[in-house]
Design an enzyme around this catalytic site. Structure first.
Site, PDB file in Angstrom:
ATOM      1  N   ARG A  14      -8.518  -3.672   1.848  1.00 25.06           N
ATOM      2  CA  ARG A  14      -8.110  -3.414   0.463  1.00 25.06           C
ATOM      3  C   ARG A  14      -8.028  -1.909   0.207  1.00 25.06           C
ATOM      4  NH1 ARG A  14      -9.185  -0.606  -4.114  1.00 25.06           N
ATOM      5  NH2 ARG A  14     -11.426  -0.965  -3.843  1.00 25.06           N
ATOM      6  N   GLU A 144     -15.235   2.116 -12.273  1.00 22.99           N
ATOM      7  CA  GLU A 144     -14.323   3.143 -11.760  1.00 22.99           C
ATOM      8  C   GLU A 144     -14.657   4.512 -12.360  1.00 22.99           C
ATOM      9  OE1 GLU A 144      -9.521   3.849 -11.124  1.00 22.99           O
ATOM     10  OE2 GLU A 144     -10.211   2.518 -12.720  1.00 22.99           O
TER      11      GLU A 144
END
Length: 505
Positions: A14, A144
């Site tokens: 990923r 994030e």
């Protein structure tokens, strides 16, 4: 002392796929997923981002189908988004059961990218987590830009963590998204969070923009994090992610209180396969998996290895399914050469070894390195030269070959102390060289032997800069004999073989 078990999550398929120019095919993703879980024995793999493409969906379907048959489905994870359940529908179609939900871990991202308040963001996250739970999908949560969040909006991060502590989630994932942390900050930030939330599971996800990812991983572990996100060969966006092989070796050698499942002996194999699939070569000096990391170049090091392994450290190549090598070149000593001879099953006496060593040093001055496969050719050339008196010396030559012009050669040759010079043309450079020599010997009323066979070979598996061995068969008045020449240049190796012929006659 009881060891602390940590999880290793590999995200090569990923996050590693975000390396510029890299895209795994469906079959490549499936092959690597099998290797990572069954042979390398990582605890979890992150294999895709939801909603990316039809090819990504097909790859995830194949991996989840295989994983389900093997009882490994809970180890397969997919990056998902806060998108009112669209990613959840994609997950259900793909057969995946664990989502890694991407959320905003800094006020800067929340304010400028989403343009939402913390309360609005948390409410939407709660809806996605609840929906996933009703569909049988487990949730981990990415914060994030968490590292910048801790630097610049710590109150927001802790407000977010207070909220997540109330949610039915498995793990909280702490990414240094932009690779900006120092190891001091990593320890301080992770330890502060782990102490404040002792019942939550935290993963550290490091990037390598400042080449600090391995140091940051060490500090995150010391601070008490429960899992790490790594990639094979450190692949990933920009400068990449924390490299799997280096981190595994560091943990095993320097953090004895930490325990993990990863099989060291499979690291190199998987690394080579990822390199082949992506077309991204492994730098020769890359730790653990690079071509040079277990190669001794200096002769003094090989000598030290013979004397109580003076130049060994704990990174023994056998741990990673590799072997120690000894480079051959201008810095080689006799010990380096003896190590290579042992591998080839060859033995030389001291005088022969001295001559071979000298020849390798000479070649190393002209060529970057000499390979183990070159050794039999060098030995043959050196020993073939023994007993031949150098009454004839080819002092210099100039060979020219230009389009539209006939090849030409100018030769200066010393015969028993007297110098002769001639020039000639021919069908090729070597033919022109031979014609110039014939002119010299014609003036001496001597006929040169006829060339009846000419063969060039390089060691198996060598590249275009390999040593060339030229083998020439001569006919001298009905008597055949062979001479050999060795050089990195094909024509020069033929000239050396010819010089031996001149001395023999």
């Amino acid at each position: 002392m009881k060891k602390r078990k940590i999880e290793i999550m590999d995200t090569t398929l990923r996050d590693g796929e975000q390396t510029s120019g890299v895209s795994f095919s469906v079959s490549e993703k499936l092959t690597l997923a099998k290797l990572l879980l069954e042979e390398l024995k990582v605890d979890r793999i992150e294999i895709a981002s939801a909603r990316v493409s039809d090819g990504e969906l097909l790859a995830v379907k194949q991996i989840t189908q295989w994983a389900k048959e093997k009882g490994l489905l809970d180890k397969v994870e997919v990056l998902c988004f806060v998108d009112k359940g669209i990613s959840i529908d994609w997950m259900l179609d793909a057969g995946a059961k664990v989502q890694n939900l991407l959320t905003k871990g800094s006020m800067n991202h929340l304010k400028h990218q989403l343009k939402k308040t913390p309360k609005e963001h948390f409410s939407e996250i709660a809806d996605v987590i609840q929906l996933a739970e009703t569909k049988g999908i487990a949730t981990n949560v990415y914060l994030e830009d968490w590292s910048n969040g801790m630097r610049n909006s710590k109150d927001y991060v802790f407000e977010f963590l207070d909220f997540l502590a109330t949610q039915p989630i498995k793990r909280i994932l702490l990414p240094d998204t932009l690779g900006v942390l120092t190891h001091y900050e990593t320890f301080d930030f992770v330890s502060e969070i782990v102490k404040k939330y002792p019942n939550l599971h935290f993963d550290f996800h490091g990037h390598n923009d400042y080449d600090l990812s391995v140091a940051n991983v060490m500090e995150a572990l010391k601070a008490g994090c429960h899992g790490l996100h790594l990639t094979v060969n450190g692949m990933g966006e920009r400068a990449g992610n924390a490299p799997l092989a280096s981190v595994v070796a560091v943990i095993n050698d320097f953090l004895p209180e930490i325990e993990m499942n990863v099989s060291e002996s499979s690291l190199y194999k998987v690394s080579k396969l990822v390199s082949a699939f992506t077309g991204f070569g492994i730098p020769a000096n890359k730790p653990i998996v690079g071509a040079n990391v277990f190669t001794q170049t200096a002769g003094i090091h090989a000598d030290g290895d013979n004397k109580n392994n003076l130049y060994f450290n704990d990174l023994l190549p056998e741990r990673f399914g590799r072997k120690r090598q000894y480079a051959l070149g201008k810095t080689s000593g006799k010990a380096n050469i003896q190590k290579n001879l042992q591998e080839l099953g060859l033995t030389l006496n001291n005088e022969e070894l001295k001559k071979v060593t000298q020849r390798i040093i000479e070649l190393g001055d002209k060529k970057e390195r000499v390979t183990k496969e070159d050794l039999p050719y060098i030995i043959s050339d050196v020993l073939d030269s023994d007993g031949i008196l150098n009454k004839v010396i080819i002092k210099s030559y100039l060979l020219s070959h230009a389009k539209g012009l006939q090849p030409a050669a100018a030769v200066a040759v010393e015969i028993e102390g007297k110098l002769f010079e001639e020039h000639a043309q021919g069908d090729g450079q070597f033919d022109a060289f031979m014609n110039a020599l014939k002119s010299v010997y014609k003036s001496l009323k001597v006929n040169l032997p006829k060339l009846i066979d000419y063969a060039v070979r390089i060691p198996p598996g060598s590249s275009s800069d390999a040593l060339c061995e030229t083998i020439i068969t001569w006919d001298n008045n009905g008597k055949e004999f062979i001479t050999r020449g060795l050089d990195s240049d094909q024509t020069v190796s033929a000239i050396k073989a010819t010089e031996k012929m001149l001395n023999i006659i």
